[in-house]
Write a protein that holds these residues in place. Structure first.
Motif, short mmCIF file in Angstrom:
data_model
loop_
_atom_site.label_atom_id
_atom_site.label_comp_id
_atom_site.label_asym_id
_atom_site.label_seq_id
_atom_site.Cartn_x
_atom_site.Cartn_y
_atom_site.Cartn_z
N ALA A 69 0.87 -1.19 0.00
CA ALA A 69 0.00 0.00 0.00
C ALA A 69 0.90 1.23 0.00
CB ALA A 69 -0.90 0.00 1.23
N PRO A 70 0.49 2.29 -0.70
CA PRO A 70 1.35 3.48 -0.78
C PRO A 70 1.56 4.10 0.60
CG PRO A 70 -0.85 3.97 -1.62
CD PRO A 70 -0.79 2.48 -1.40
N PRO A 71 2.59 4.91 0.74
CA PRO A 71 2.94 5.43 2.08
C PRO A 71 1.87 6.34 2.70
CG PRO A 71 4.30 6.44 0.39
CD PRO A 71 3.56 5.33 -0.27
N GLU A 72 0.95 6.83 1.87
CA GLU A 72 -0.15 7.65 2.43
C GLU A 72 -1.04 6.83 3.36
OE1 GLU A 72 0.61 7.44 -0.78
OE2 GLU A 72 0.90 9.47 -1.55
N PHE A 73 -1.08 5.51 3.12
CA PHE A 73 -1.97 4.62 3.88
C PHE A 73 -1.46 4.49 5.33
CE2 PHE A 73 -3.70 0.49 5.14
CZ PHE A 73 -5.02 0.61 4.73
N PRO A 74 -2.38 4.55 6.31
CA PRO A 74 -1.93 4.54 7.70
C PRO A 74 -1.62 3.13 8.22
CG PRO A 74 -4.31 4.67 7.64
CD PRO A 74 -3.85 4.70 6.19
N ALA A 75 -0.55 3.02 8.99
CA ALA A 75 -0.29 1.79 9.75
C ALA A 75 -0.96 1.98 11.09
CB ALA A 75 1.20 1.57 9.92
N ILE A 83 -5.43 -3.95 5.54
CA ILE A 83 -5.90 -4.13 4.15
C ILE A 83 -6.64 -5.46 3.98
CG2 ILE A 83 -4.11 -2.63 3.19
CD1 ILE A 83 -2.56 -4.98 2.25
#
Lengths: 264, 318
Positions: free
Chosen positions: A120-126, A203
């Motif tokens: 998932a792109p870095p914009e996606f939150p962990a 995800i």
């Protein structure tokens, strides 16, 4: 889907609730706290035990160090039926208020890793699942362990290119203030696996969370600036057992709440 | 370079905060605020160096210390602020300037404020900066959103526990790897409020973007049919990542609250499914397609106010 290539587990081998330490040597320590336990598989850095803790089915699988081997463990565990992942590991503190021996309940992660960005792109939150965070807070509170809730810095590097840490003094200017900047952004701790665990759990619609024992203070170095984890890390058997106990109690609380909800 | 901000956090305790704040606050609100500061771990004390210059009226929001409660609801639309405040026991307008309208009052005995942010992360970042300077510590966004998931229906509530950061402002504060995450206490209070009000709700991630009309899968959303190929699967990719909602402000609210050691969360009412909104034609006309009757916004306002009440009661018990 039958036998998994790396972790060597098949459907039925693991419980829905899985504790994930990094070190294969610690899996047996964790399992020793359970009511009953059996060794399921050992291959490479992946060791799995399954059993029951206070009436709740539980497994423990080691991930090895870092996000790549952790991603493989999560992929294969999910394929055989695991649905809730709780990392239990060690970390360095980034804040003065977080002391050695404290527990950090990680509700989110800064994604300074490679594997999670391939999913998932870095914009996606962990981000941890809120039910895991709540259960971990209840477990630590119940056991009277000093804890903090917050963000971790999940990095693929242990020996970082800042003064005195990487071999031969290799240095990169981008790292000079990296830890200081992360601390200014209010991150609690630094470790190497939580980011990918939280991204993959989210995800897939599964639950993930992480609890870390603080083993050192990341900003503290001796006068020479040298970084010698063998000398400076404080990871006593007692503190690892406390971490394992908190992990097991977190699973028990989750298992009991899940059961109550299903029964309702 | 020294690392003074880290040292500051250690050297300025909550005592400093209380000492600085109590005398200048309205009674009641001040008491809540210092109590609130004391119990949020890692809260930056207003006694830190950047706060030493006397703070008077804030440039955009036109607020001064004492004007807002520690708990602030954040809708985007300034027109909705009086509607939210109409649910409270008592309320008064505190300030109105540009897109920023602020009301302060009491909801079921709890001091509460509501400030509009305007649309998008840049104006929201300004609102957060100025609200924090005058003593706000807990931020709850209340707004509208679209959804990416078929299991989520129009009229449902989305509770945001995190945000994907497709915005510009939050990156200027913290690198893109940093998580936009809600405070777990706000998430927990929102779940409790949703249950108590008998609402259909979903907990998950929102995609916060700086665009309303861009990023749609087919030409027809942006003016004149303007389109980019990288938009083709953007919505589908976000859907595959299990993201629940689409809106335009949550990420910067979560990032700023986290880096400051304050609390934030967000709830939104679902107005449409973004994958279905522009049918085969690709045309996107929100005026025709969006459904927000007054009672939906009222439900949202009620939920926001209840979240604040639950948080305040838990804070007082802690």
């Amino acid at each position: 889907m039958s036998l998994q290539y790396h972790v060597r587990v098949s459907p039925g081998d693991v419980a829905p609730y899985v504790l994930l330490p990094g070190d294969p040597g610690r899996v047996e320590v964790v399992a020793s706290l359970w009511d009953e336990t059996r060794h399921v598989a050992s291959n490479r850095e992946y060791v799995t035990f399954t059993g029951t803790y206070r009436g709740v089915p539980i497994s423990c699988t080691s991930t090895g160090i870092g996000s790549p081997s952790t991603a493989i463990a999560l992929e294969e565990l999910a394929r055989v039926g695991a649905t809730t992942f709780v990392r239990i590991g060690t970390s360095g503190s980034l804040q003065d208020r977080v002391g050695v021996g404290d527990l950090a309940i990680l509700d989110s992660a800064i994604r300074a890793d490679g594997a999670s960005t391939l999913y998932a792109p870095p914009e996606f939150p962990a981000v941890a699942h809120h039910e895991v965070v709540d259960a971990a807070i209840e477990a630590t509170t119940g056991l009277g362990v000093r804890h903090h809730v917050g963000t971790t810095f999940s990095t693929d590097l242990f020996y970082v290119p800042e003064a005195g840490s990487a071999f031969g003094g290799y240095e990169q200017s981008a790292w000079r203030e990296r830890y200081a900047d992360v601390a200014r952004a209010n991150a609690l701790a630094a470790e190497m696996e939580a980011g990918v665990l939280m991204v993959l759990s989210r995800i897939w619609g599964l639950r993930g969370g992480a609890i870390a024992l603080v083993a050192d203070v990341a900003e503290e170095r001796d006068e020479s600036g040298a970084f010698d984890p063998q000398a400076s890390f404080d990871v006593s058997e007692e503190s690892i057992e406390r971490l394992a106990r908190v992990g097991c109690e977190t699973v028990r609380i989750l298992g009991e709440r899940d059961r109550a909800r299903e029964g309702a | 370079m020294d690392s003074s901000p880290i040292v500051d956090r250690r050297s300025t305790g909550t005592l400093g905060c209380a000492a600085l704040h109590r005398p200048i606050n309205h009674q009641g609100i001040g008491a809540y605020r210092s109590q609130d500061h004391a119990r949020i771990e890692g809260t930056r004390s207003p006694a830190a160096p950047w706060y030493k210059t006397p703070v008077t009226v804030q440039y955009h929001l036109k607020l001064s210390p004492g004007d807002v409660a520690p708990y602030v609801l954040l809708p985007g639309d300034p027109g909705r602020v009086p509607l939210v405040a109409s649910m409270w026991d008592e309320s008064h307008e505190v300030a109105s300037n540009r897109e920023y309208v602020t009301f302060t009052g009491t909801y079921r005995g709890v001091p509460i404020s509501c400030t509009s942010t305007g649309i998008g992360c840049p104006s929201t970042a300004i609102a957060m900066e100025e609200l924090a300077r005058v003593g706000a510590t807990t931020f709850v966004r209340i707004g509208t959103c679209g959804t990416f998931q078929d299991r989520v229906h129009t009229g449902d509530i989305a509770i945001f526990d995190s945000a994907a950061r497709y915005d510009g402002a939050s990156r200027l504060y913290a690198p893109i790897e940093f998580p936009a995450v809600a405070d777990h206490e706000v998430v927990s209070a929102a779940i409790a409020a949703g249950r108590e009000l008998g609402l259909s709700f979903h907990v998950g991630t929102t995609r916060t973007a700086d665009s309303f009309y861009a990023l749609h899968p087919r030409p027809g959303s942006s003016f004149g049919g303007y389109w980019q190929s990288s938009w083709r699967e953007h919505f589908e990719d976000v859907k595959r990542m299990n993201v629940v909602a689409a809106e335009m402000e949550a990420s910067v609210i979560f990032v700023l609250a986290r880096i400051w050691g304050l609390r934030a969360g967000g709830v939104a009412i679902v107005l449409d499914n973004v994958l279905k909104v522009s049918g085969d034609s690709g045309d996107f006309d929100p005026q025709q397609q969006f459904d927000h009757g007054g009672d939906e916004i009222e439900r949202l306002a009620r939920m926001g106010s209840e979240i604040v009440r639950i948080l305040a009661e838990r804070d007082a018990a802690a």
